[in-house]
Design a protein around this motif. Structure first.
Motif, short mmCIF file in Angstrom:
data_model
loop_
_atom_site.label_atom_id
_atom_site.label_comp_id
_atom_site.label_asym_id
_atom_site.label_seq_id
_atom_site.Cartn_x
_atom_site.Cartn_y
_atom_site.Cartn_z
N PRO A 1 0.79 -1.23 0.00
CA PRO A 1 0.00 0.00 0.00
C PRO A 1 0.83 1.29 0.00
CG PRO A 1 0.02 -0.94 2.19
CD PRO A 1 0.77 -1.89 1.29
N ARG A 2 1.36 1.63 -1.18
CA ARG A 2 2.14 2.86 -1.34
C ARG A 2 2.34 3.12 -2.82
NH1 ARG A 2 6.72 0.56 -2.99
NH2 ARG A 2 7.29 -1.46 -2.12
N VAL A 3 2.65 4.36 -3.17
CA VAL A 3 2.96 4.68 -4.56
C VAL A 3 4.17 3.86 -4.98
CG1 VAL A 3 3.76 6.48 -6.13
CG2 VAL A 3 1.98 7.00 -4.46
N GLY A 4 4.08 3.20 -6.11
CA GLY A 4 5.13 2.31 -6.59
C GLY A 4 4.99 0.89 -6.09
N GLY A 5 4.09 0.68 -5.15
CA GLY A 5 3.87 -0.65 -4.61
C GLY A 5 3.20 -1.56 -5.63
N ALA A 6 3.47 -2.83 -5.50
CA ALA A 6 2.91 -3.81 -6.44
C ALA A 6 1.65 -4.44 -5.86
CB ALA A 6 3.93 -4.90 -6.74
N ILE A 7 0.77 -4.80 -6.77
CA ILE A 7 -0.36 -5.67 -6.44
C ILE A 7 -0.15 -6.91 -7.30
CG2 ILE A 7 -2.84 -6.00 -6.40
CD1 ILE A 7 -3.13 -2.96 -6.48
N VAL A 8 -0.05 -8.05 -6.65
CA VAL A 8 0.07 -9.32 -7.36
C VAL A 8 -1.25 -10.05 -7.17
CG1 VAL A 8 1.34 -11.49 -7.55
CG2 VAL A 8 2.56 -9.39 -6.91
N ILE B 1 0.79 0.50 -8.10
CA ILE B 1 0.02 1.58 -7.51
C ILE B 1 0.66 2.90 -7.94
CG2 ILE B 1 -0.72 2.68 -5.35
CD1 ILE B 1 -0.74 -0.18 -4.12
N THR B 2 -0.15 3.78 -8.55
CA THR B 2 0.37 5.05 -9.07
C THR B 2 -0.03 6.25 -8.21
OG1 THR B 2 -1.53 5.23 -10.55
CG2 THR B 2 0.48 4.21 -11.44
N GLU B 3 -1.09 6.11 -7.42
CA GLU B 3 -1.49 7.14 -6.46
C GLU B 3 -2.03 6.44 -5.23
OE1 GLU B 3 -3.67 10.79 -7.94
OE2 GLU B 3 -3.92 9.47 -9.69
N SER C 1 -7.89 7.38 2.15
CA SER C 1 -9.28 7.83 2.21
C SER C 1 -9.62 8.86 1.13
CB SER C 1 -9.63 8.38 3.60
OG SER C 1 -9.50 7.35 4.55
N ARG C 2 -8.73 9.02 0.10
CA ARG C 2 -9.01 9.98 -0.97
C ARG C 2 -8.81 9.42 -2.37
NH1 ARG C 2 -5.48 14.70 -0.03
NH2 ARG C 2 -6.42 15.42 -1.94
N VAL C 3 -7.60 8.90 -2.67
CA VAL C 3 -7.32 8.45 -4.03
C VAL C 3 -6.51 7.16 -4.02
CG1 VAL C 3 -6.23 9.01 -6.25
CG2 VAL C 3 -7.28 10.83 -4.91
N PHE C 4 -6.98 6.19 -4.81
CA PHE C 4 -6.26 4.93 -5.03
C PHE C 4 -6.25 4.71 -6.53
CE2 PHE C 4 -6.48 0.10 -5.06
CZ PHE C 4 -5.15 -0.08 -4.70
N ALA C 5 -5.05 4.67 -7.11
CA ALA C 5 -4.94 4.48 -8.55
C ALA C 5 -3.87 3.45 -8.84
CB ALA C 5 -4.60 5.80 -9.24
N LEU C 6 -4.07 2.70 -9.94
CA LEU C 6 -3.10 1.69 -10.31
C LEU C 6 -3.03 1.54 -11.82
CD1 LEU C 6 -4.79 -1.44 -10.72
CD2 LEU C 6 -5.48 -0.49 -8.53
N ARG C 7 -1.96 0.93 -12.26
CA ARG C 7 -1.76 0.64 -13.67
C ARG C 7 -1.59 -0.86 -13.80
NH1 ARG C 7 1.59 4.49 -14.98
NH2 ARG C 7 3.28 3.53 -13.85
N GLU C 8 -2.43 -1.45 -14.65
CA GLU C 8 -2.39 -2.89 -14.92
C GLU C 8 -1.93 -3.10 -16.35
OE1 GLU C 8 -6.30 -4.50 -14.54
OE2 GLU C 8 -6.16 -4.69 -12.38
N TYR C 9 -1.33 -4.25 -16.59
CA TYR C 9 -0.99 -4.62 -17.96
C TYR C 9 -1.59 -5.98 -18.25
CZ TYR C 9 1.34 -5.86 -22.22
OH TYR C 9 1.58 -6.24 -23.51
N GLY D 1 -3.54 -4.70 -23.36
CA GLY D 1 -2.59 -3.62 -23.13
C GLY D 1 -2.62 -3.04 -21.73
N THR D 2 -2.21 -1.79 -21.63
CA THR D 2 -2.11 -1.11 -20.34
C THR D 2 -3.42 -0.42 -20.00
OG1 THR D 2 0.25 -0.76 -20.68
CG2 THR D 2 -0.82 0.64 -19.05
N HIS D 3 -3.79 -0.54 -18.74
CA HIS D 3 -5.03 0.05 -18.23
C HIS D 3 -4.70 0.90 -17.00
CE1 HIS D 3 -7.67 -2.84 -20.40
NE2 HIS D 3 -6.52 -3.50 -20.41
N GLY D 4 -5.34 2.04 -16.88
CA GLY D 4 -5.24 2.85 -15.67
C GLY D 4 -6.57 2.80 -14.95
N LEU D 5 -6.51 2.58 -13.64
CA LEU D 5 -7.72 2.60 -12.82
C LEU D 5 -7.51 3.63 -11.72
CD1 LEU D 5 -8.14 -1.24 -12.49
CD2 LEU D 5 -9.44 0.25 -13.98
N ARG D 6 -8.51 4.49 -11.52
CA ARG D 6 -8.40 5.54 -10.50
C ARG D 6 -9.72 5.61 -9.75
NH1 ARG D 6 -8.54 11.21 -9.38
NH2 ARG D 6 -6.53 11.86 -8.50
N LEU D 7 -9.64 5.52 -8.42
CA LEU D 7 -10.81 5.62 -7.56
C LEU D 7 -10.60 6.81 -6.65
CD1 LEU D 7 -9.99 2.41 -7.99
CD2 LEU D 7 -12.09 2.12 -6.70
#
Length: 141
Positions: A50-57, A71-73, A77-85, A90-96
């Protein structure tokens, strides 16, 4: 084209807004803690740093490690964003993004990607996932 789908530069974006009768802190737990995330998200996280640059496997078949995301953001309690491949799409960005709304919370969920050929199917999938997120929130203690 659906109202949720928009062209943003050279990308496509599906954007959803949901209001939950739960405070941002509870919604944050549901979207970032593996035991809750795995109940509504299409993939089950095996690891989440749980940090910017952290991985989700995510879990793969037969317990082997599966797809990964970065994890990109990460603003609690405000913003959670990640980049999946994904090899196929291809590449997907998800931002909540979460915002307090009275006693509850408003969430803006955005999924960006390059190819819109499967956008309608993805939109339908996210609607089901976000409906499930609402049920998970109602069940959380």
């Amino acid at each position: 084209m659906s109202d949720a789908l928009r062209r943003v530069g050279d990308q496509w974006a599906l954007r959803f807004e949901r209001r939950f009768a739960h405070p941002p802190e509870r919604v944050w737990r549901a979207i970032t803690e593996p035991e809750h995330l795995g109940r509504w998200y299409p993939l089950t996280p095996a690891e989440l740093a749980p940090r910017v640059g952290g991985a989700i496997v995510f879990e793969g078949e037969d317990g082997a490690p599966g797809p990964r995301a970065e994890i990109t953001e990460f603003l609690p309690s405000r913003v959670f964003a990640l980049r999946e491949y994904d090899e196929e799409t291809g590449t997907h960005g998800l931002r909540l993004e979460l915002e307090p709304d009275g006693e509850g919370c408003r969430m803006v969920f955005t999924h960006t990607f390059a190819d819109d050929t499967w956008a309608a199917q993805t939109e339908t999938g996210w609607i089901a996932c976000l409906d499930e997120l609402g049920r998970v929130l109602d069940e959380m203690g």
